[in-house]
Design an enzyme around this catalytic site. Structure first.
Site, PDB file in Angstrom:
ATOM      1  N   ARG A 218     -26.010 -31.398  -9.886  1.00  0.00           N
ATOM      2  CA  ARG A 218     -26.541 -30.019  -9.766  1.00  0.00           C
ATOM      3  C   ARG A 218     -26.586 -29.327 -11.121  1.00  0.00           C
ATOM      4  O   ARG A 218     -27.494 -28.563 -11.414  1.00  0.00           O
ATOM      5  CB  ARG A 218     -25.707 -29.242  -8.752  1.00  0.00           C
TER       6      ARG A 218
ATOM      7  N   ASP B  65     -25.434 -21.170  -9.671  1.00  0.00           N
ATOM      8  CA  ASP B  65     -26.423 -21.333 -10.747  1.00  0.00           C
ATOM      9  C   ASP B  65     -26.420 -20.091 -11.645  1.00  0.00           C
ATOM     10  O   ASP B  65     -25.786 -19.085 -11.320  1.00  0.00           O
ATOM     11  CB  ASP B  65     -27.823 -21.621 -10.162  1.00  0.00           C
TER      12      ASP B  65
ATOM     13  N   HIS C  24     -18.410 -17.278  -5.975  1.00  0.00           N
ATOM     14  CA  HIS C  24     -18.066 -18.681  -5.703  1.00  0.00           C
ATOM     15  C   HIS C  24     -18.005 -19.525  -6.973  1.00  0.00           C
ATOM     16  O   HIS C  24     -18.086 -20.749  -6.903  1.00  0.00           O
ATOM     17  CB  HIS C  24     -19.060 -19.302  -4.700  1.00  0.00           C
TER      18      HIS C  24
ATOM     19  N   SER D 117     -27.498 -17.635   4.778  1.00  0.00           N
ATOM     20  CA  SER D 117     -27.520 -17.924   6.216  1.00  0.00           C
ATOM     21  C   SER D 117     -26.482 -17.120   6.986  1.00  0.00           C
ATOM     22  O   SER D 117     -26.540 -17.075   8.212  1.00  0.00           O
ATOM     23  CB  SER D 117     -27.266 -19.416   6.433  1.00  0.00           C
TER      24      SER D 117
ATOM     25  N   LEU E  96     -35.637 -16.027   4.950  1.00  0.00           N
ATOM     26  CA  LEU E  96     -36.757 -16.790   5.500  1.00  0.00           C
ATOM     27  C   LEU E  96     -36.735 -16.823   7.021  1.00  0.00           C
ATOM     28  O   LEU E  96     -37.758 -17.006   7.676  1.00  0.00           O
ATOM     29  CB  LEU E  96     -36.676 -18.220   4.941  1.00  0.00           C
TER      30      LEU E  96
ATOM     31  N   ALA F 230     -38.146 -14.762  -0.399  1.00  0.00           N
ATOM     32  CA  ALA F 230     -37.529 -13.808  -1.330  1.00  0.00           C
ATOM     33  C   ALA F 230     -38.462 -13.521  -2.506  1.00  0.00           C
ATOM     34  O   ALA F 230     -38.547 -12.380  -2.969  1.00  0.00           O
ATOM     35  CB  ALA F 230     -36.198 -14.370  -1.833  1.00  0.00           C
TER      36      ALA F 230
HETATM   37  C1  BJW Z   1     -34.771 -18.290   1.964  1.00  0.00           C
HETATM   38  C2  BJW Z   1     -35.673 -18.981   1.203  1.00  0.00           C
HETATM   39  C3  BJW Z   1     -36.571 -18.200   0.503  1.00  0.00           C
HETATM   40  C4  BJW Z   1     -34.503 -20.446   2.114  1.00  0.00           C
HETATM   41  N1  BJW Z   1     -36.520 -16.906   0.621  1.00  0.00           N
HETATM   42  N2  BJW Z   1     -34.668 -17.013   2.124  1.00  0.00           N
HETATM   43  C5  BJW Z   1     -13.744 -19.281  10.731  1.00  0.00           C
HETATM   44  C6  BJW Z   1     -14.112 -17.955  10.705  1.00  0.00           C
HETATM   45  C7  BJW Z   1     -14.171 -17.262   9.514  1.00  0.00           C
HETATM   46  C8  BJW Z   1     -13.907 -17.874   8.331  1.00  0.00           C
HETATM   47  C9  BJW Z   1     -13.549 -19.194   8.346  1.00  0.00           C
HETATM   48  C10 BJW Z   1     -13.461 -19.880   9.521  1.00  0.00           C
HETATM   49  N3  BJW Z   1     -13.062 -21.157   9.242  1.00  0.00           N
HETATM   50  C11 BJW Z   1     -12.930 -21.266   7.893  1.00  0.00           C
HETATM   51  C12 BJW Z   1     -13.223 -20.080   7.346  1.00  0.00           C
HETATM   52  C13 BJW Z   1     -13.250 -19.744   5.914  1.00  0.00           C
HETATM   53  C14 BJW Z   1     -14.343 -20.463   5.156  1.00  0.00           C
HETATM   54  C15 BJW Z   1     -15.653 -20.391   5.944  1.00  0.00           C
HETATM   55  O1  BJW Z   1     -16.374 -19.423   5.884  1.00  0.00           O
HETATM   56  N4  BJW Z   1     -16.000 -21.463   6.641  1.00  0.00           N
HETATM   57  C16 BJW Z   1     -17.240 -21.481   7.450  1.00  0.00           C
HETATM   58  C17 BJW Z   1     -17.816 -22.895   7.419  1.00  0.00           C
HETATM   59  C18 BJW Z   1     -16.914 -20.984   8.835  1.00  0.00           C
HETATM   60  N5  BJW Z   1     -14.462 -19.757   3.920  1.00  0.00           N
HETATM   61  C19 BJW Z   1     -13.709 -20.051   2.879  1.00  0.00           C
HETATM   62  O2  BJW Z   1     -12.906 -20.983   2.894  1.00  0.00           O
HETATM   63  C20 BJW Z   1     -13.837 -19.155   1.661  1.00  0.00           C
HETATM   64  N6  BJW Z   1     -12.554 -18.721   1.256  1.00  0.00           N
HETATM   65  C21 BJW Z   1     -11.814 -17.907   2.025  1.00  0.00           C
HETATM   66  O3  BJW Z   1     -12.138 -17.562   3.144  1.00  0.00           O
HETATM   67  O4  BJW Z   1     -10.695 -17.506   1.395  1.00  0.00           O
HETATM   68  C22 BJW Z   1      -9.756 -16.769   2.136  1.00  0.00           C
HETATM   69  C23 BJW Z   1      -8.594 -17.630   2.321  1.00  0.00           C
HETATM   70  C24 BJW Z   1      -8.306 -18.543   1.376  1.00  0.00           C
HETATM   71  C25 BJW Z   1      -7.221 -19.347   1.544  1.00  0.00           C
HETATM   72  C26 BJW Z   1      -6.450 -19.239   2.669  1.00  0.00           C
HETATM   73  C27 BJW Z   1      -6.762 -18.314   3.634  1.00  0.00           C
HETATM   74  C28 BJW Z   1      -7.839 -17.493   3.452  1.00  0.00           C
HETATM   75  C29 BJW Z   1     -14.425 -19.934   0.493  1.00  0.00           C
HETATM   76  C30 BJW Z   1     -15.852 -20.281   0.725  1.00  0.00           C
HETATM   77  C31 BJW Z   1     -16.370 -21.127  -0.416  1.00  0.00           C
HETATM   78  C32 BJW Z   1     -17.819 -21.521  -0.189  1.00  0.00           C
HETATM   79  N7  BJW Z   1     -18.194 -22.473  -1.128  1.00  0.00           N
HETATM   80  C33 BJW Z   1     -19.557 -22.992  -1.118  1.00  0.00           C
HETATM   81  C34 BJW Z   1     -19.624 -24.255  -2.013  1.00  0.00           C
HETATM   82  C35 BJW Z   1     -19.172 -24.002  -3.378  1.00  0.00           C
HETATM   83  C36 BJW Z   1     -20.273 -23.504  -4.258  1.00  0.00           C
HETATM   84  C37 BJW Z   1     -21.320 -24.547  -4.506  1.00  0.00           C
HETATM   85  O5  BJW Z   1     -21.036 -25.752  -4.514  1.00  0.00           O
HETATM   86  O6  BJW Z   1     -22.462 -24.144  -4.716  1.00  0.00           O
HETATM   87  O7  BJW Z   1     -20.480 -21.992  -1.495  1.00  0.00           O
HETATM   88  S1  BJW Z   1     -20.118 -23.487   0.513  1.00  0.00           S
HETATM   89  C38 BJW Z   1     -21.782 -23.049   0.238  1.00  0.00           C
HETATM   90  O8  BJW Z   1     -22.111 -22.078   1.253  1.00  0.00           O
HETATM   91  C39 BJW Z   1     -21.835 -22.342  -1.120  1.00  0.00           C
HETATM   92  C40 BJW Z   1     -22.634 -21.131  -0.794  1.00  0.00           C
HETATM   93  O9  BJW Z   1     -22.378 -20.117  -1.741  1.00  0.00           O
HETATM   94  C41 BJW Z   1     -22.218 -20.798   0.617  1.00  0.00           C
HETATM   95  C42 BJW Z   1     -23.178 -19.953   1.352  1.00  0.00           C
HETATM   96  O10 BJW Z   1     -24.390 -20.607   1.561  1.00  0.00           O
HETATM   97  P1  BJW Z   1     -25.756 -19.800   1.517  1.00  0.00           P
HETATM   98  O11 BJW Z   1     -25.962 -19.278   0.158  1.00  0.00           O
HETATM   99  O12 BJW Z   1     -25.788 -18.845   2.624  1.00  0.00           O
HETATM  100  O13 BJW Z   1     -26.813 -20.973   1.698  1.00  0.00           O
HETATM  101  P2  BJW Z   1     -27.420 -21.573   3.073  1.00  0.00           P
HETATM  102  O14 BJW Z   1     -28.062 -22.853   2.720  1.00  0.00           O
HETATM  103  O15 BJW Z   1     -26.418 -21.614   4.144  1.00  0.00           O
HETATM  104  O16 BJW Z   1     -28.517 -20.507   3.511  1.00  0.00           O
HETATM  105  C43 BJW Z   1     -29.677 -20.273   2.740  1.00  0.00           C
HETATM  106  C44 BJW Z   1     -30.546 -19.268   3.497  1.00  0.00           C
HETATM  107  O17 BJW Z   1     -31.665 -18.970   2.698  1.00  0.00           O
HETATM  108  C45 BJW Z   1     -31.091 -19.801   4.834  1.00  0.00           C
HETATM  109  O18 BJW Z   1     -30.866 -18.845   5.866  1.00  0.00           O
HETATM  110  C46 BJW Z   1     -32.586 -19.974   4.584  1.00  0.00           C
HETATM  111  O19 BJW Z   1     -33.391 -19.665   5.706  1.00  0.00           O
HETATM  112  C47 BJW Z   1     -32.835 -18.961   3.500  1.00  0.00           C
HETATM  113  N8  BJW Z   1     -33.936 -19.298   2.614  1.00  0.00           N
HETATM  114  N9  BJW Z   1     -35.427 -20.376   1.395  1.00  0.00           N
HETATM  115  C48 BJW Z   1     -35.574 -16.316   1.411  1.00  0.00           C
HETATM  116  N10 BJW Z   1     -37.535 -18.817  -0.253  1.00  0.00           N
END
Ligand code: BJW
Length: 239
Positions: free
Chosen positions: A56, A91, A106, A175, A200, A217
């Site tokens: 990446r 990025d 993040h 999302s 989207l 976007a």
């Molecule tokens: C367009 C488009 C165009 C396309 N125009 N739109 C249960 C309930 C609540 C929370 C949790 C739970 N179980 C676990 C948790 C916590 C967990 C979590 O949320 N898990 C879920 C799976 C449920 N979260 C964490 O662990 C976070 N930390 C935390 O909670 O700390 C508190 C804590 C810590 C310790 C102990 C106790 C508490 C940390 C989260 C870290 C996320 N990391 C990532 C990867 C690292 C970064 C990387 O490698 O890049 O971050 S995961 C990945 O998802 C990345 C992103 O930033 C993140 C979000 O994704 P995003 O950006 O939304 O992308 P997509 O692909 O999902 O969506 C894209 C959207 O764009 C789509 O809707 C398309 O339609 C749209 N789109 N083209 C406009 N042209």
């Protein structure tokens, strides 16, 4: 309207050619992000996790900011009130477009973090398992400066303060699958902000927004920025 908080996700960079995480093209060589972006995955198979981020980081050098990044940078430059752009993206396209009032909750692909001495530093090119820390010289202890699942996102206090004080919260290209970012709309709403999403497709939390604009976007963000700046210029903002 004086204070704006913007949240961006992978969708804002999609039109630049960077893959989103979820959806039909959301897999990296068959792995879900939830399987590679964890401290456990890094302990189990550091080579795999480094390969994911090295690929990446290399891809990032080949892409450019798009019209959505440019419009948000223009808003940052011209908006006379408070503004904070919180990006989940690792990025550097927002800063390359010119955004200044920006934080990476993040982490950043272009940074490394030494587990031996705790220093964080700029990183270009591949990192791999044998990377040497530029600060303490220790080998094999450098990891990407990325917030993985189970780790605390950066600058949560600053984000929470901004959400509580904002009049407008806009979420773009995310999302709504990952917390705490997915819950920002609730905080902003609870504190009286107007809430809007541009995506989207309707996000998982779409029902919590006052308004959803569905589309790309790169088209909808410049339109929205024009609207907001026009209204700001026609109605002076009281500080
Ligand atoms: C367009 C488009 C165009 C396309 N125009 N739109 C249960 C309930 C609540 C929370 C949790 C739970 N179980 C676990 C948790 C916590 C967990 C979590 O949320 N898990 C879920 C799976 C449920 N979260 C964490 O662990 C976070 N930390 C935390 O909670 O700390 C508190 C804590 C810590 C310790 C102990 C106790 C508490 C940390 C989260 C870290 C996320 N990391 C990532 C990867 C690292 C970064 C990387 O490698 O890049 O971050 S995961 C990945 O998802 C990345 C992103 O930033 C993140 C979000 O994704 P995003 O950006 O939304 O992308 P997509 O692909 O999902 O969506 C894209 C959207 O764009 C789509 O809707 C398309 O339609 C749209 N789109 N083209 C406009 N042209």
């Amino acid at each position: 309207m004086k204070n704006i908080v913007l949240l961006t996700g992978a969708g804002v960079s999609a039109e630049s050619g960077l893959a989103t995480f979820r959806g039909p093209y959301g897999l990296w060589e068959g792995h879900r992000v939830e399987d590679v972006a964890t401290p456990e995955a890094f302990r189990r198979d550091p080579g795999l996790v480094h390969a994911f981020y090295d690929a990446r980081r290399a891809r990032l050098e080949t892409v450019k900011p798009n019209a959505a990044h440019a419009a948000l940078a223009r808003l940052d430059a011209e908006w006379p009130g408070e503004l904070l752009l919180v990006t989940q993206n690792v990025d550097d396209l927002h800063e390359r477009a010119g955004s200044r009032r920006l934080l990476h909750m993040h982490g950043e692909l272009t940074k490394g973090w030494c587990l031996a001495c705790g220093e964080r530093f700029r990183w270009r090119g591949p990192m791999g398992e044998d990377a040497c820390c530029p600060s303490c010289g220790e080998q094999g202890q450098v990891r990407p400066d990325i917030v993985w699942f189970g780790e605390m996102p950066y600058e949560m206090e600053r984000i929470d303060d901004a959400l509580q004080a904002c009049d407008l919260f806009l979420s773009i290209g995310t999302s709504g699958a990952v917390y705490p970012a997915a819950g920002f709309v609730q905080t902003a709403r609870h504190c009286g902000a107007r809430t809007l999403e541009i995506n989207l497709e309707p996000s998982l939390g779409s029902f919590m927004f006052d308004e959803s604009r569905i589309g790309k976007a790169g088209e909808l963000v410049p339109e929205w920025v024009d609207e907001v700046l026009q209204s700001a210029h026609s109605r002076p903002i009281s500080r």
